[in-house]
Write a protein that holds these residues in place. Structure first.
Motif, short mmCIF file in Angstrom:
data_model
loop_
_atom_site.label_atom_id
_atom_site.label_comp_id
_atom_site.label_asym_id
_atom_site.label_seq_id
_atom_site.Cartn_x
_atom_site.Cartn_y
_atom_site.Cartn_z
N GLN A 120 -5.60 -6.20 -34.11
CA GLN A 120 -4.55 -7.09 -33.62
C GLN A 120 -4.07 -6.69 -32.22
O GLN A 120 -3.04 -7.18 -31.76
N ASP A 121 -4.80 -5.83 -31.54
CA ASP A 121 -4.35 -5.29 -30.26
C ASP A 121 -4.17 -6.41 -29.23
O ASP A 121 -5.07 -7.21 -29.01
N GLY A 122 -2.98 -6.45 -28.61
CA GLY A 122 -2.71 -7.45 -27.58
C GLY A 122 -2.27 -8.80 -28.11
O GLY A 122 -2.07 -9.73 -27.34
N GLY A 137 7.89 5.19 -35.37
CA GLY A 137 6.81 4.38 -35.91
C GLY A 137 6.43 3.24 -35.01
O GLY A 137 7.02 3.02 -33.95
N ASN A 138 5.41 2.51 -35.42
CA ASN A 138 4.98 1.30 -34.74
C ASN A 138 4.45 0.35 -35.80
O ASN A 138 4.56 0.61 -37.01
N VAL A 139 3.86 -0.76 -35.38
CA VAL A 139 3.42 -1.77 -36.34
C VAL A 139 2.36 -1.19 -37.28
O VAL A 139 2.41 -1.40 -38.50
N ALA A 140 1.41 -0.46 -36.74
CA ALA A 140 0.34 0.09 -37.57
C ALA A 140 0.90 1.04 -38.63
O ALA A 140 0.48 1.00 -39.80
N MET A 141 1.84 1.89 -38.25
CA MET A 141 2.44 2.83 -39.20
C MET A 141 3.27 2.09 -40.23
O MET A 141 3.29 2.46 -41.41
#
Length: 305
Positions: A57-59, A278-282
């Motif tokens: 989902q990058d970008g 955190g971020n979306v992936a985490m």
């Protein structure tokens, strides 16, 4: 989409429908469990247009990841969704009761807290309106897009030393200490070795894209700025339920074990409300673990409390 009848005992209620909550709900839906997601509609990263660092989902637009995730989740027949603000979450019988403002109360055997957090930003004029656009907190999410340019670190406390040490991998760094902390000799040497320039003058305001206006009148143009916020959990439910909390340099979060279980049987927590950073992936990973653990607890544990 499932229909909830009055007095129905669901398998799980998830408070929070952002990335962690969606991910938790997906695991339970795929186990054919009756799941309700209650969402107040306030994603932490709603100020950011694009999300980065999330495999596959990058970008992509952050809002599109969330909306597509919801659409995929709602294709499962055992999932219900309520838009509204949960106002209480309390033990009841062998499960939990969650009340929604202006609506009904809902009941479930398991409860997953994915409420997220709110960022408390440094009180610098011009900072809040640029948050998520040219001022960020996560280098892994937004550092690459500065394209090795001029990066300012706006100190908010001693932990900003860590921030400043990391960011030279993404650009040319100036650390604005802004009377928030004074690096000691060892820290100064480490910063110098990393090529970090230190600016001790007080920051008066931010203007333009990311221009730092200093108290002495100088204007230092940056291509992007980073600062560390403190966080506040978006609901009091963990404390109401008696969950143990963890105090950290960025604020208080819900304490969980390796499977995202809280100290209260039957209650799980995931996402930014249950980790220091955190971020979306985490968040998605946290949610998946919480959903799986909640499902298995219904098989191998007698009751929630």
């Amino acid at each position: 989409m499932s229909t909830i009848t009055r007095g129905m005992m669901l398998d799980a209620i998830i408070i929070g429908g952002s990335y962690a909550g969606l991910s938790a709900a997906m695991q339970l839906a795929r186990a054919r469990r009756q799941v309700l997601v209650i969402d107040g509609g306030q994603r932490r990263n709603r100020f950011v247009e694009y999300s980065h660092g999330f495999l596959g989902q990058d970008g992509k637009k952050a809002s599109a990841i969330a909306s597509e995730g919801k659409a995929q989740l709602m294709a499962y027949k055992t999932v219900s969704w309520v838009e509204g603000q949960a106002i209480s979450a309390l033990p009841q019988g062998e499960g939990f009761a969650v009340a929604v403002e202006g609506q009904a109360s809902y009941h479930a055997r398991r409860l997953i807290l994915a409420t997220g957090v709110s960022d408390q930003l440094p009180a610098i004029e011009g900072l809040a309106e640029r948050w998520g656009r040219s001022i960020f907190h996560c280098p892994y999410c937004h550092g690459y897009e500065i394209d090795n340019g001029r990066i300012g670190v706006l100190a908010s406390g001693p932990l900003s030393h860590h921030h400043a040490m990391m960011l030279p991998d993404w650009g040319q760094v100036t650390l604005f200490t802004n009377n928030c902390y004074e690096p000691d000799a060892e820290q100064l040497a480490a910063l110098h070795q990393r090529g970090v320039r230190i600016e001790a003058a007080s920051v008066r305001r931010i203007s333009g894209v990311a221009t730092v206006g200093l108290q002495d009148g100088r204007q230092l143009e940056m291509d992007g700025l980073f600062t560390l916020s403190t966080v506040r959990i978006n609901s009091p439910f963990a404390e109401q339920l008696g969950c143990e909390m963890t105090e950290g340099p960025m604020g208080t979060v819900i304490r969980t074990n390796e499977i995202k279980a809280t100290s209260v049987p039957g209650v799980f927590a995931c996402g930014d409300a249950a980790r220091m950073a955190g971020n979306v992936a985490m968040a998605v990973a946290d949610g998946a673990m919480a959903g799986v653990a909640a499902h298995q607890s219904m098989i191998f544990e007698a009751k929630a409390a």
